[in-house]
Motif scaffolding. Structure first.
Motif, PDB file in Angstrom:
ATOM      1  N   ARG A 137      48.092  62.662  48.504  1.00 25.05           N
ATOM      2  CA  ARG A 137      47.752  63.566  49.759  1.00 25.05           C
ATOM      3  C   ARG A 137      48.456  64.834  49.983  1.00 25.05           C
ATOM      4  O   ARG A 137      48.012  65.800  50.575  1.00 25.05           O
ATOM      5  CB  ARG A 137      47.823  62.485  51.223  1.00 25.05           C
ATOM      6  N   ASP A 138      49.839  64.798  49.391  1.00 23.40           N
ATOM      7  CA  ASP A 138      50.661  65.869  49.533  1.00 23.40           C
ATOM      8  C   ASP A 138      50.535  66.868  48.293  1.00 23.40           C
ATOM      9  O   ASP A 138      51.203  67.677  48.263  1.00 23.40           O
ATOM     10  CB  ASP A 138      52.364  65.187  49.644  1.00 23.40           C
ATOM     11  N   ARG A 139      49.516  66.270  47.436  1.00 22.37           N
ATOM     12  CA  ARG A 139      49.215  67.008  46.370  1.00 22.37           C
ATOM     13  C   ARG A 139      50.305  67.205  45.378  1.00 22.37           C
ATOM     14  O   ARG A 139      50.874  68.215  44.890  1.00 22.37           O
ATOM     15  CB  ARG A 139      48.702  68.666  46.685  1.00 22.37           C
ATOM     16  N   ALA A 140      51.204  66.202  45.408  1.00 24.46           N
ATOM     17  CA  ALA A 140      52.221  66.144  44.392  1.00 24.46           C
ATOM     18  C   ALA A 140      51.712  65.283  43.038  1.00 24.46           C
ATOM     19  O   ALA A 140      52.445  65.143  42.130  1.00 24.46           O
ATOM     20  CB  ALA A 140      53.574  65.391  45.040  1.00 24.46           C
ATOM     21  N   LEU A 141      50.634  64.627  43.287  1.00 28.92           N
ATOM     22  CA  LEU A 141      49.988  63.825  42.337  1.00 28.92           C
ATOM     23  C   LEU A 141      48.617  64.111  42.359  1.00 28.92           C
ATOM     24  O   LEU A 141      47.744  64.142  43.397  1.00 28.92           O
ATOM     25  CB  LEU A 141      50.524  62.389  42.295  1.00 28.92           C
ATOM     26  N   SER A 142      47.913  64.192  41.015  1.00 31.72           N
ATOM     27  CA  SER A 142      46.403  64.449  41.052  1.00 31.72           C
ATOM     28  C   SER A 142      45.694  63.234  41.440  1.00 31.72           C
ATOM     29  O   SER A 142      44.568  63.245  42.155  1.00 31.72           O
ATOM     30  CB  SER A 142      46.108  65.274  39.738  1.00 31.72           C
ATOM     31  N   VAL A 143      45.767  62.107  40.692  1.00 32.61           N
ATOM     32  CA  VAL A 143      45.084  60.866  41.037  1.00 32.61           C
ATOM     33  C   VAL A 143      46.238  59.631  41.032  1.00 32.61           C
ATOM     34  O   VAL A 143      47.262  59.810  40.852  1.00 32.61           O
ATOM     35  CB  VAL A 143      44.048  60.512  39.827  1.00 32.61           C
ATOM     36  N   ASP A 144      45.691  58.884  41.640  1.00 30.15           N
ATOM     37  CA  ASP A 144      46.635  57.531  41.832  1.00 30.15           C
ATOM     38  C   ASP A 144      46.488  56.449  40.552  1.00 30.15           C
ATOM     39  O   ASP A 144      45.304  56.152  40.495  1.00 30.15           O
ATOM     40  CB  ASP A 144      46.213  56.618  43.232  1.00 30.15           C
ATOM     41  N   PRO A 145      47.651  56.778  39.744  1.00 30.20           N
ATOM     42  CA  PRO A 145      47.324  55.862  38.604  1.00 30.20           C
ATOM     43  C   PRO A 145      47.312  54.287  38.837  1.00 30.20           C
ATOM     44  O   PRO A 145      47.050  53.451  38.028  1.00 30.20           O
ATOM     45  CB  PRO A 145      48.632  56.055  37.702  1.00 30.20           C
ATOM     46  N   SER A 146      47.689  53.765  40.235  1.00 27.56           N
ATOM     47  CA  SER A 146      47.403  52.224  40.487  1.00 27.56           C
ATOM     48  C   SER A 146      45.957  51.979  40.597  1.00 27.56           C
ATOM     49  O   SER A 146      45.905  50.661  40.683  1.00 27.56           O
ATOM     50  CB  SER A 146      48.423  51.919  41.230  1.00 27.56           C
ATOM     51  N   GLU A 147      45.163  52.718  40.686  1.00 27.08           N
ATOM     52  CA  GLU A 147      43.610  52.690  41.210  1.00 27.08           C
ATOM     53  C   GLU A 147      42.983  51.774  40.226  1.00 27.08           C
ATOM     54  O   GLU A 147      43.005  52.120  39.242  1.00 27.08           O
ATOM     55  CB  GLU A 147      42.997  53.771  41.534  1.00 27.08           C
ATOM     56  N   GLY A 148      42.415  50.425  40.721  1.00 24.55           N
ATOM     57  CA  GLY A 148      41.789  49.595  39.796  1.00 24.55           C
ATOM     58  C   GLY A 148      42.553  48.764  38.710  1.00 24.55           C
ATOM     59  O   GLY A 148      41.893  48.199  37.922  1.00 24.55           O
ATOM     60  N   VAL A 149      44.035  48.855  38.997  1.00 23.20           N
ATOM     61  CA  VAL A 149      44.542  47.969  37.915  1.00 23.20           C
ATOM     62  C   VAL A 149      44.417  46.472  38.001  1.00 23.20           C
ATOM     63  O   VAL A 149      44.278  46.093  39.280  1.00 23.20           O
ATOM     64  CB  VAL A 149      46.241  48.407  37.898  1.00 23.20           C
ATOM     65  N   SER A 150      44.560  45.835  37.091  1.00 25.40           N
ATOM     66  CA  SER A 150      44.298  44.227  37.272  1.00 25.40           C
ATOM     67  C   SER A 150      45.570  43.529  37.705  1.00 25.40           C
ATOM     68  O   SER A 150      46.712  43.859  37.204  1.00 25.40           O
ATOM     69  CB  SER A 150      43.817  43.754  35.981  1.00 25.40           C
ATOM     70  N   LEU A 151      45.358  42.704  38.635  1.00 21.59           N
ATOM     71  CA  LEU A 151      46.693  42.094  39.352  1.00 21.59           C
ATOM     72  C   LEU A 151      46.361  40.468  39.026  1.00 21.59           C
ATOM     73  O   LEU A 151      45.345  40.023  38.738  1.00 21.59           O
ATOM     74  CB  LEU A 151      46.839  42.103  40.492  1.00 21.59           C
ATOM     75  N   PRO A 152      47.575  39.694  39.117  1.00 21.47           N
ATOM     76  CA  PRO A 152      47.400  38.155  38.689  1.00 21.47           C
ATOM     77  C   PRO A 152      46.699  37.694  39.859  1.00 21.47           C
ATOM     78  O   PRO A 152      46.808  38.163  41.106  1.00 21.47           O
ATOM     79  CB  PRO A 152      48.808  37.763  38.669  1.00 21.47           C
ATOM     80  N   ARG A 153      45.811  36.614  39.673  1.00 24.82           N
ATOM     81  CA  ARG A 153      45.003  35.883  40.587  1.00 24.82           C
ATOM     82  C   ARG A 153      46.190  35.156  41.921  1.00 24.82           C
ATOM     83  O   ARG A 153      46.893  34.499  41.354  1.00 24.82           O
ATOM     84  CB  ARG A 153      44.112  34.865  39.952  1.00 24.82           C
ATOM     85  N   LYS A 154      45.841  35.362  42.745  1.00 27.48           N
ATOM     86  CA  LYS A 154      46.448  34.796  43.852  1.00 27.48           C
ATOM     87  C   LYS A 154      45.800  33.315  44.059  1.00 27.48           C
ATOM     88  O   LYS A 154      44.574  33.274  44.098  1.00 27.48           O
ATOM     89  CB  LYS A 154      46.307  35.455  45.190  1.00 27.48           C
ATOM     90  N   ARG A 155      46.584  32.280  44.609  1.00 27.66           N
ATOM     91  CA  ARG A 155      45.804  31.127  44.871  1.00 27.66           C
ATOM     92  C   ARG A 155      44.896  31.206  45.927  1.00 27.66           C
ATOM     93  O   ARG A 155      45.033  32.086  47.013  1.00 27.66           O
ATOM     94  CB  ARG A 155      47.022  30.049  45.433  1.00 27.66           C
ATOM     95  N   ARG A 156      43.933  30.557  45.974  1.00 30.80           N
ATOM     96  CA  ARG A 156      42.772  30.523  47.031  1.00 30.80           C
ATOM     97  C   ARG A 156      43.430  29.925  48.249  1.00 30.80           C
ATOM     98  O   ARG A 156      44.409  29.184  48.377  1.00 30.80           O
ATOM     99  CB  ARG A 156      41.690  29.431  46.726  1.00 30.80           C
ATOM    100  N   ALA A 157      43.229  30.483  49.405  1.00 29.04           N
ATOM    101  CA  ALA A 157      43.795  30.136  50.747  1.00 29.04           C
ATOM    102  C   ALA A 157      43.690  28.708  51.142  1.00 29.04           C
ATOM    103  O   ALA A 157      44.887  28.110  51.445  1.00 29.04           O
ATOM    104  CB  ALA A 157      43.155  30.889  51.829  1.00 29.04           C
ATOM    105  N   ASP A 158      42.795  28.159  50.810  1.00 28.97           N
ATOM    106  CA  ASP A 158      42.598  26.731  51.109  1.00 28.97           C
ATOM    107  C   ASP A 158      43.605  25.800  50.221  1.00 28.97           C
ATOM    108  O   ASP A 158      43.693  24.501  50.468  1.00 28.97           O
ATOM    109  CB  ASP A 158      41.139  26.340  50.967  1.00 28.97           C
ATOM    110  N   MET A 159      43.942  26.352  48.885  1.00 27.78           N
ATOM    111  CA  MET A 159      44.623  25.529  47.973  1.00 27.78           C
ATOM    112  C   MET A 159      46.151  25.961  48.266  1.00 27.78           C
ATOM    113  O   MET A 159      46.919  24.868  47.957  1.00 27.78           O
ATOM    114  CB  MET A 159      44.446  26.161  46.557  1.00 27.78           C
ATOM    115  N   ALA A 160      46.358  27.095  48.537  1.00 27.83           N
ATOM    116  CA  ALA A 160      47.863  27.475  48.902  1.00 27.83           C
ATOM    117  C   ALA A 160      48.486  27.167  49.941  1.00 27.83           C
ATOM    118  O   ALA A 160      49.518  27.111  50.573  1.00 27.83           O
ATOM    119  CB  ALA A 160      48.111  29.115  48.611  1.00 27.83           C
ATOM    120  N   MET A 161      47.596  26.986  50.967  1.00 30.54           N
ATOM    121  CA  MET A 161      48.254  26.507  52.462  1.00 30.54           C
ATOM    122  C   MET A 161      48.378  25.080  52.628  1.00 30.54           C
ATOM    123  O   MET A 161      47.520  24.375  52.441  1.00 30.54           O
ATOM    124  CB  MET A 161      47.123  26.983  53.584  1.00 30.54           C
ATOM    125  N   ASP A 162      49.422  24.837  53.060  1.00 27.74           N
ATOM    126  CA  ASP A 162      49.870  23.324  53.420  1.00 27.74           C
ATOM    127  C   ASP A 162      49.960  23.190  54.910  1.00 27.74           C
ATOM    128  O   ASP A 162      50.693  23.590  55.556  1.00 27.74           O
ATOM    129  CB  ASP A 162      51.158  23.057  52.673  1.00 27.74           C
TER     130      ASP A 162
END
Length: 369
Positions: A137-162
Motif C-alpha cells: 500500500r505504501d508502494r515500497a513493495l510491488s506485490v505481496d510475496p506471501s500471497e497464496g503460499v501453502s501453510l500446514p494444515r490446522k486441526r479441525r475445530a471439532d478435533m482440536a477443541m477439548d
C-alpha cells in the motif's frame, strides 16, 4: 510521468523519468530499445499501482516494519506478537525489492521443521503478511510475496477443541479452595477469559439486573509487573448470568471478602488485582490434584459456549456473551457445535412421530430385546 531517452557521447543511452514526487531516476543502457523497455515497465507500474521507487525498495522488512508499527493503534499484546513474528522471520533483513515467494516458503518450512504448531505458524505468517501488505500500500513493495503460499494444515475445530464434561467442571469447582472457586465459576458459567476474571471488581457484579459487566482485563507484560486495560479486541460487554452464579459470588464476597480500595473480587498484591501467573499456578495445582492435567482454564470458556449453543442460542447471542470481535470469529470457532440440517430434520421428524403416533423412544430400543 515525465520520461526521456538520450544518447550519450560514449554511445550508450540514458533513460530517465521523474516520479510522482518529482524525484528523477535514471539508468544507462547499451541499446535504446532496452532503455525504452525499462521506461515502459515503470509506466505500467505507475498505471497499475505496482510501481515502487528504487529508494523505497532498498528498505529491509525490519526497517519498514519499525516505522510502520509506530503508526499503528495496537494494544501491548498485539505489538508484542507482531514484534515476535517479524523477529522470527528468516528474511527480516532482506530488502523489500529482493523479496520472493521462495523466501516465505523457506521460512514456513523452517518453522515446521522446528516443530512449531500449525496454529503458531499460521499466526506468525498472518502477522508478517500484514506488514507486507502495508508495504504494498505504501508502494515500497510491488506485490505481496506471501500471497497464496501453502501453510500446514490446522486441526479441525471439532478435533482440536477439548470441552470439559459437566462432571469435570463439578469436580474442579468442588475441589477448588474457597477463594479460587469464583475463577472456575466465572470461566465455566460466564465465559470470562483469564485476564477478565483477574480484572473483576465488586462494582462489576450487578445483582439486581442479574448481569456482570466486563470492563477490564489484567495482563502481565515483559518488563512490567501487570497492565490493566480494556478487554481483548475492545470487547467490553454486559453478560446476563444465572442466579446460581450470583449466589456463588455473593457468598464469596461475604465469606472471603474483596481486596484493595477497588474491591477486587480475587485477592491481589499491594492493593491491586491478582496476577495472571498466580491464577495459572493455582490452576495447575488444582488440575494435577484432581488428575485433570489436560484441562485448561480456557477450556471452561468452551464449556460455556457449548452450553449456550446446546440451549438454542444464536450466533450473535453467543458472540456478544463471549466478547468476540465479530460473528465470523464465533462461527469459525464453534460452527461444529451448532446443529446441522440433518440434526434439525431428525429432531423435527421425531417431534412429528411423537405427536402423531405417541411412540416413546424407549420402546424402539427395547422392541428387539
Amino acid at each position: 510521468m515525465m520520461a526521456s531517452i538520450q544518447k550519450r557521447p560514449n554511445g550508450s543511452w540514458r533513460a530517465r523519468y521523474r516520479d510522482d514526487e518529482g524525484k528523477e531516476h535514471a539508468r544507462h543502457f547499451d541499446r535504446k530499445i532496452d532503455g525504452q523497455r525499462w521506461l515502459d515497465g515503470v509506466t505500467a507500474g505507475m498505471v497499475t499501482g505496482t510501481y515502487v521507487s528504487p529508494a523505497a525498495g532498498k528498505v529491509t522488512l525490519t526497517a519498514f516494519y519499525l516505522i510502520w508499527a509506530e503508526r499503528q493503534v495496537w494494544e501491548t499484546g498485539t505489538r508484542r506478537a507482531m514484534d515476535l513474528s517479524v523477529r522470527s522471520c528468516s528474511f527480516e533483513g532482506v530488502e523489500l525489492r529482493a523479496l520472493k515467494r521462495s523466501h516465505v516458503e523457506s521460512w514456513i518450512k523452517a518453522m515446521s521443521a522446528a516443530g512449531l504448531a500449525p496454529l503458531t505458524i499460521h499466526g506468525r505468517v498472518r502477522n508478517v503478511r500484514s506488514v507486507l501488505r502495508a508495504a504494498v500500500r505504501d508502494r515500497a513493495l510491488s506485490v505481496d510475496p506471501s500471497e497464496g503460499v501453502s501453510l500446514p494444515r490446522k486441526r479441525r475445530a471439532d478435533m482440536a477443541m477439548d470441552i470439559p464434561t459437566p462432571e469435570d467442571v463439578r469436580r474442579l469447582y468442588d475441589g477448588a479452595e474457597d477463594w479460587f472457586r469464583p475463577v472456575v465459576a466465572l470461566a465455566a458459567f460466564a465465559g470470562l477469559r483469564l485476564g477478565e476474571v483477574n480484572g473483576l471488581q465488586l462494582a462489576d457484579i450487578n445483582f439486581l439486573p442479574r448481569t456482570i459487566s466486563v470492563l477490564r482485563q489484567v495482563q502481565r507484560t515483559p518488563g512490567m509487573a501487570i497492565e490493566i486495560r480494556s478487554p481483548k479486541y475492545g470487547s467490553e460487554r454486559v453478560i446476563p448470568v444465572a442466579d446460581s452464579l450470583l449466589l456463588i459470588l455473593s457468598a464469596h464476597v461475604e465469606n472471603v471478602g474483596v481486596y484493595g480500595d477497588d474491591n477486587w473480587i480475587l485477592p491481589g498484591r499491594d492493593g491491586g488485582p491478582i496476577w495472571p501467573r498466580t491464577i495459572a499456578y493455582h490452576w495447575d495445582r488444582l488440575t494435577a490434584r484432581l488428575d485433570l492435567n489436560g484441562v485448561r482454564l480456557h477450556d471452561l470458556r468452551h464449556f460455556y459456549a457449548s452450553g449456550l449453543i446446546a440451549s438454542g442460542c444464536d450466533v450473535v447471542t453467543v458472540q456478544r456473551a463471549l466478547g468476540h470481535r465479530s460473528a465470523s470469529v464465533t462461527l469459525n470457532t464453534y460452527s461444529h457445535l451448532w446443529p446441522n440440517a440433518d440434526d434439525r430434520t431428525r429432531s423435527a421428524s421425531q417431534s412429528l412421530m411423537d405427536g402423531a403416533l405417541a411412540i416413546p423412544a424407549d420402546s424402539l430400543r427395547t422392541a428387539g430385546a
